[in-house]
Enzyme design. Structure first.
Site, PDB file in Angstrom:
ATOM      1  CB  VAL A 207      -0.958  -0.001   1.222  1.00 25.92           C
ATOM      2  CG1 VAL A 207      -1.806   1.269   1.216  1.00 25.92           C
ATOM      3  CG2 VAL A 207      -1.858  -1.229   1.225  1.00 25.92           C
ATOM      4  CB  VAL A 285      -5.649   3.884   5.150  1.00 23.30           C
ATOM      5  CG1 VAL A 285      -6.486   5.088   4.807  1.00 23.30           C
ATOM      6  CG2 VAL A 285      -4.379   3.869   4.361  1.00 23.30           C
ATOM      7  CB  ALA A 286      -1.802   1.265   8.697  1.00 26.25           C
ATOM      8  NE  ARG A 287      -5.901  -4.019  10.826  1.00 26.88           N
ATOM      9  CZ  ARG A 287      -6.367  -3.981   9.574  1.00 26.88           C
ATOM     10  NH1 ARG A 287      -6.516  -2.826   8.954  1.00 26.88           N
ATOM     11  NH2 ARG A 287      -6.707  -5.093   8.958  1.00 26.88           N
ATOM     12  CD  GLU A 316     -11.491  -0.306  12.845  1.00 32.72           C
ATOM     13  OE1 GLU A 316     -12.048  -1.181  12.154  1.00 32.72           O
ATOM     14  OE2 GLU A 316     -10.460   0.273  12.493  1.00 32.72           O
ATOM     15  CG  HIS A 335     -11.603  -0.665   8.586  1.00 29.28           C
ATOM     16  ND1 HIS A 335     -11.064  -1.371   9.634  1.00 29.28           N
ATOM     17  CD2 HIS A 335     -10.895  -1.044   7.491  1.00 29.28           C
ATOM     18  CE1 HIS A 335     -10.090  -2.143   9.189  1.00 29.28           C
ATOM     19  NE2 HIS A 335      -9.976  -1.963   7.876  1.00 29.28           N
ATOM     20  CG  LEU A 336     -15.453   3.621   4.334  1.00 29.15           C
ATOM     21  CD1 LEU A 336     -16.012   4.923   3.768  1.00 29.15           C
ATOM     22  CD2 LEU A 336     -16.441   2.481   4.070  1.00 29.15           C
ATOM     23  N   GLY A 337     -11.022   1.599   3.675  1.00 33.92           N
ATOM     24  CA  GLY A 337      -9.869   1.483   2.781  1.00 33.92           C
ATOM     25  C   GLY A 337     -10.039   0.459   1.675  1.00 33.92           C
TER      26      GLY A 337
HETATM   27  N1  LIG Z   1      -7.868   0.495   5.855  1.00 35.59           N
HETATM   28  C1  LIG Z   1      -8.031  -0.624   5.159  1.00 35.59           C
HETATM   29  O1  LIG Z   1      -9.147  -0.982   4.792  1.00 35.59           O
HETATM   30  C2  LIG Z   1      -6.844  -1.427   4.789  1.00 35.59           C
HETATM   31  C3  LIG Z   1      -5.779  -1.493   5.629  1.00 35.59           C
HETATM   32  N2  LIG Z   1      -4.680  -2.235   5.300  1.00 35.59           N
HETATM   33  C4  LIG Z   1      -3.566  -2.242   6.245  1.00 35.59           C
HETATM   34  O2  LIG Z   1      -2.453  -1.539   5.683  1.00 35.59           O
HETATM   35  C5  LIG Z   1      -1.241  -2.054   6.217  1.00 35.59           C
HETATM   36  C6  LIG Z   1      -0.231  -2.308   5.105  1.00 35.59           C
HETATM   37  O3  LIG Z   1      -0.713  -3.288   4.231  1.00 35.59           O
HETATM   38  P1  LIG Z   1       0.217  -3.834   3.047  1.00 35.59           P
HETATM   39  O4  LIG Z   1       0.922  -2.705   2.396  1.00 35.59           O
HETATM   40  O5  LIG Z   1      -0.649  -4.711   2.246  1.00 35.59           O
HETATM   41  O6  LIG Z   1       1.271  -4.706   3.879  1.00 35.59           O
HETATM   42  P2  LIG Z   1       2.794  -5.015   3.481  1.00 35.59           P
HETATM   43  O7  LIG Z   1       3.191  -6.135   4.340  1.00 35.59           O
HETATM   44  O8  LIG Z   1       2.912  -5.145   1.994  1.00 35.59           O
HETATM   45  O9  LIG Z   1       3.595  -3.695   3.913  1.00 35.59           O
HETATM   46  C7  LIG Z   1       3.900  -3.374   5.231  1.00 35.59           C
HETATM   47  C8  LIG Z   1       5.287  -2.705   5.217  1.00 35.59           C
HETATM   48  O10 LIG Z   1       5.543  -2.190   6.522  1.00 35.59           O
HETATM   49  C9  LIG Z   1       6.945  -2.360   6.766  1.00 35.59           C
HETATM   50  N3  LIG Z   1       7.250  -2.276   8.191  1.00 35.59           N
HETATM   51  C10 LIG Z   1       7.285  -3.268   9.111  1.00 35.59           C
HETATM   52  N4  LIG Z   1       7.649  -2.760  10.298  1.00 35.59           N
HETATM   53  C11 LIG Z   1       7.835  -1.434  10.120  1.00 35.59           C
HETATM   54  C12 LIG Z   1       8.235  -0.373  10.969  1.00 35.59           C
HETATM   55  N5  LIG Z   1       8.481  -0.589  12.258  1.00 35.59           N
HETATM   56  N6  LIG Z   1       8.343   0.871  10.447  1.00 35.59           N
HETATM   57  C13 LIG Z   1       8.090   1.096   9.155  1.00 35.59           C
HETATM   58  N7  LIG Z   1       7.718   0.122   8.294  1.00 35.59           N
HETATM   59  C14 LIG Z   1       7.598  -1.119   8.778  1.00 35.59           C
HETATM   60  C15 LIG Z   1       7.261  -3.714   6.168  1.00 35.59           C
HETATM   61  O11 LIG Z   1       8.651  -3.828   5.901  1.00 35.59           O
HETATM   62  C16 LIG Z   1       6.428  -3.675   4.892  1.00 35.59           C
HETATM   63  O12 LIG Z   1       7.200  -3.188   3.812  1.00 35.59           O
HETATM   64  C17 LIG Z   1      -1.649  -3.311   7.019  1.00 35.59           C
HETATM   65  O13 LIG Z   1      -1.750  -2.960   8.378  1.00 35.59           O
HETATM   66  C18 LIG Z   1      -3.023  -3.639   6.498  1.00 35.59           C
HETATM   67  O14 LIG Z   1      -3.779  -4.388   7.396  1.00 35.59           O
HETATM   68  C19 LIG Z   1      -4.571  -2.901   4.104  1.00 35.59           C
HETATM   69  C20 LIG Z   1      -5.630  -2.878   3.232  1.00 35.59           C
HETATM   70  C21 LIG Z   1      -6.870  -2.167   3.515  1.00 35.59           C
HETATM   71  O1  LIG Z   2      -7.534  -5.872   4.334  1.00 40.10           O
HETATM   72  C1  LIG Z   2      -7.388  -5.226   5.378  1.00 40.10           C
HETATM   73  O2  LIG Z   2      -6.420  -5.333   6.133  1.00 40.10           O
HETATM   74  C2  LIG Z   2      -8.424  -4.284   5.758  1.00 40.10           C
HETATM   75  O3  LIG Z   2      -8.220  -3.553   6.704  1.00 40.10           O
HETATM   76  C3  LIG Z   2      -9.723  -4.276   5.025  1.00 40.10           C
HETATM   77  O4  LIG Z   2     -10.716  -4.651   5.942  1.00 40.10           O
HETATM   78  P1  LIG Z   2     -12.197  -5.025   5.437  1.00 40.10           P
HETATM   79  O5  LIG Z   2     -12.076  -6.292   4.649  1.00 40.10           O
HETATM   80  O6  LIG Z   2     -12.707  -3.903   4.595  1.00 40.10           O
HETATM   81  O7  LIG Z   2     -13.008  -5.222   6.675  1.00 40.10           O
END
Ligand SMILES: NC(=O)C1=CN([C@@H]2O[C@H](COP(=O)(O)OP(=O)(O)OC[C@H]3O[C@@H](n4cnc5c(N)ncnc54)[C@H](O)[C@@H]3O)[C@@H](O)[C@H]2O)C=CC1
Ligand SMILES: O=C(O)C(=O)COP(=O)(O)O
Length: 599
Positions: A207, A285-287, A316, A335-337
């Site tokens: 992301v 938009v992470a956690r 949440e 939580h619409l990401g």
């Molecule tokens: N709001 C939403 O609906 C959504 C939220 N997410 C959240 O977004 C986050 C990222 O997802 P992705 O990019 O798919 O995961 P990913 O695993 O591809 O990327 C995470 C990155 O964070 C890095 N990282 C680990 N520890 C770290 C630290 N201490 N400082 C800085 N960087 C660090 C890792 O090296 C990795 O490159 C996750 O928490 C995921 O659950 C993902 C999709 C939708």
């Molecule tokens: O994929 C993720 O990590 C998300 O945060 C998305 O959550 P959701 O499937 O929309 O409830």
């Protein structure tokens, strides 16, 4: 000299390490060991355990809204029960009639769910990335495979991050509410521009990379912090990787994209807000848990943070009277990401294919655990499995922040014929040790190659065939990481790689080499490595510093080039020494460098 300390947090213990064998697991091109027919037979039997008892059409419970294309795929194979908004009790009642369960982030798949399933539940599919709502340990203990959909919502999450950033900068949500309330406040809602501003992307994974790419297109200057991302991947899109402090202190906008792990929990807090530019703007938009929400409210009140745009929250949905949500400078979304039509269709297909595949007895590339542990395999390899994971965990902690791990060489020394030693398990555990401390990904035999490849880590394997008895499967395992700097220079071997080597002695994993230095220390608890000038009294000096605060030393060993020359002292400790004790060790004049490592 400056203390070099390092810590990792173990996300799941080895007993839940989810080991399984599958004849369908693709072997990487670098991996040339072929399987002994005996192993193949075992593997097939194990895989079939997943589909055992599924002679009739299986039943899949879909507990949250899933895209139609995914539902169609499921219906072709199974009876599908779409029951949304179940209470925890209703879920527990229903689950005993289901072979698979599909959820998003809104359903807690707790231990009770697995206990209530009476052993029928074979697969849990998480239609998205984060699996923090699934009790993985309980899933594993109950023989239930958990799969997720890690890629289909990446772009949606990145687009939402950009949408929030732009909306925040131009007060879109506040101005909209004001117009709807019959007001016309053009002066109140003057915004700020994005062009020319510095954006710090925290977490340069899937992301984060997509956010950076888009922000560049908006004319922003993008920097990123991710201690484990390869610098060349960042450079390729014109992004500079910087330290955490540099990122947060230079940024006009900070966008969070790291996983929630013990290491990232509340990483934005009173102390880190104080280092930011006054008037910084934050997007999450992470956690929710990566921000200390009380500290954010204080920072907003103090004007350190001018605005925040948040999609995710520690709890949440958040409380209706949450000061954070109600703050006039906060823009919030529920939580619409991942919630676009396209992403939900993609995620639905990705998860449906994984769940159906698993019910058929295939192992999915996106499995986050794999429950079946073949007893015969584990009994023999168990201590080596532990050694492998610990060597990976230790090696990655020796890498200096900022230099990404890309090339790892594993050498196995054994008297066994190549096809009589299945190293997939060991390689998976090394990968697990290398990756888990730096991400929220759960690595096991099933997803290890996939995960390493996704992160651009190339793991090559080499065999040294020894003379002698093939009774014991392995003599030693060596892990080398090339093209990186180390926070402990002595860990670099003559050929320029970080090198660690270990053996199993009396069933216990031992570290037997660091760089060019031979040591011998059991890999339990934590480890302090010191480089020093070999001289009498060093063991006593360090031992008494640790003794002063009752830190129990389990092992000590000194490896030296020659008497009175450079030496490396390895000290195993049961407890974590305080920062002060570590500083005192660093201050001992003969100690040239040291590192604290958690195993
Ligand atoms: N709001 C939403 O609906 C959504 C939220 N997410 C959240 O977004 C986050 C990222 O997802 P992705 O990019 O798919 O995961 P990913 O695993 O591809 O990327 C995470 C990155 O964070 C890095 N990282 C680990 N520890 C770290 C630290 N201490 N400082 C800085 N960087 C660090 C890792 O090296 C990795 O490159 C996750 O928490 C995921 O659950 C993902 C999709 C939708
Ligand atoms: O994929 C993720 O990590 C998300 O945060 C998305 O959550 P959701 O499937 O929309 O409830």
């Amino acid at each position: 000299m400056a203390a070099s300390t390092s810590q990792t947090l173990r996300l799941n213990p080895i007993r839940n390490a989810s080991l399984s064998l599958s004849s369908k697991l693709p072997l990487s091109s670098a991996f040339s060991v072929s399987l002994n027919p005996r192993w193949r037979q075992q593997s097939r039997r194990l895989v079939l355990i997943v589909s055992a008892g599924l002679d009739a059409k299986p039943t899949i419970l879909v507990a949250e809204k899933l895209g139609a294309a995914g539902l169609d795929l499921l219906k072709d194979f199974a009876n599908v029960d779409c029951s949304y908004n179940l209470t925890p009790e209703e879920l527990c009642t229903k689950i005993s009639l289901c072979d698979a369960l599909i959820v998003r982030s809104g359903t807690k798949v707790s231990r009770e769910v697995f206990e209530s399933s009476g052993g029928r539940l074979k697969v849990v599919g998480r239609a998205g990335v984060g699996i923090d709502n699934v009790d993985l340990a309980a899933a594993t203990e109950h023989g239930c495979l958990v799969v997720n959909a890690p890629t289909a919502n990446t772009v949606a999450a990145a687009e939402h991050g950009i949408a929030l950033m732009a909306a925040m900068a131009r007060n879109v949500a506040q101005a909209d509410a004001s117009v709807k309330a019959g007001k016309w406040q053009r002066n109140k809602y003057v915004g700020v521009s994005l062009v020319g501003k510095t954006l710090a992307v925290m977490g340069f994974g899937k992301v984060g990379t997509e956010v950076a790419r888009r922000a560049k297109g908006l004319g922003m200057h993008v920097i990123a912090h991710d201690p484990y991302a390869p610098a060349d991947r960042a450079r390729a899109i014109g992004v500079e990787l910087v330290s955490f402090d540099e990122a947060i202190s230079k940024a006009d906008f900070i966008s969070l994209h790291m996983p929630l792990t013990p290491a990232t929990s509340k990483v934005l807090n009173d102390e880190t807000f104080a280092k930011m530019k006054k008037g910084v703007r934050i997007v999450n938009v992470a956690r929710g848990g990566v921000i200390d929400e009380d500290a954010l409210v204080k920072a907003l009140d103090a004007g350190i943070v001018a605005q925040a745009a948040l999609d995710v929250f520690t709890v949440e949905p958040p409380a209706k009277d949450s000061k954070l949500i109600l703050h006039e400078n906060v823009t919030a979304t529920p939580h619409l990401g991942a919630s676009t039509m396209e992403a939900q269709e993609g995620v639905a297909i990705e998860i449906a294919e994984a769940v159906v595949g698993a019910l058929k007895g295939e192992l999915a590339a996106t499995a986050v655990n794999a429950p079946m542990v073949p007893a015969e395999v584990l009994t023999e390899l168990k201590p080596y499995v532990e050694l492998a994971e610990k060597l990976g965990r230790l090696a990655v902690q020796l890498v200096a922040g900022g230099s990404g791990v890309k090339s790892v060489k594993v050498t196995y020394a054994s008297a066994r014929a190549p096809d009589d030693l299945d190293t997939r398990l060991l390689r998976a555990m090394i990968t697990k040790g290398l990756i888990e401390p730096i991400s929220s990904v759960f690595v096991n035999l099933v997803n290890a190659d996939f995960t390493a490849k996704q992160r651009g880590i190339r793991i090559t394997e080499e065999r040294i065939i020894l003379d002698g008895s093939p009774e014991s499967p392995l003599d030693f395992i060596q892990v080398q990481i090339a093209n990186v700097e180390s926070k402990f220079a002595s860990a670099i071997s003559e050929s320029g790689e970080i090198k660690v080597e270990g053996r199993v002695k009396d069933g216990i994993a031992h570290l037997t080499r660091v760089g060019s230095f031979e040591v011998d220390v059991s890999m339990e608890g934590s480890l302090i490595l010191c480089r020093q000038v070999d001289q009498p009294g060093m063991i006593g000096t360090v031992g008494s510093i640790l003794g002063e605060e009752n830190v129990n030393v389990s092992f000590m060993s000194v490896g030296r080039i020659a008497p009175r020359k450079q030496a490396v002292m390895a000290i195993g400790v049961d407890d974590q020494p305080s920062k002060e004790s570590l500083k005192k060790i660093g201050d001992v004049p003969a100690i040239e460098e040291f590192v604290f490592l958690k195993l």
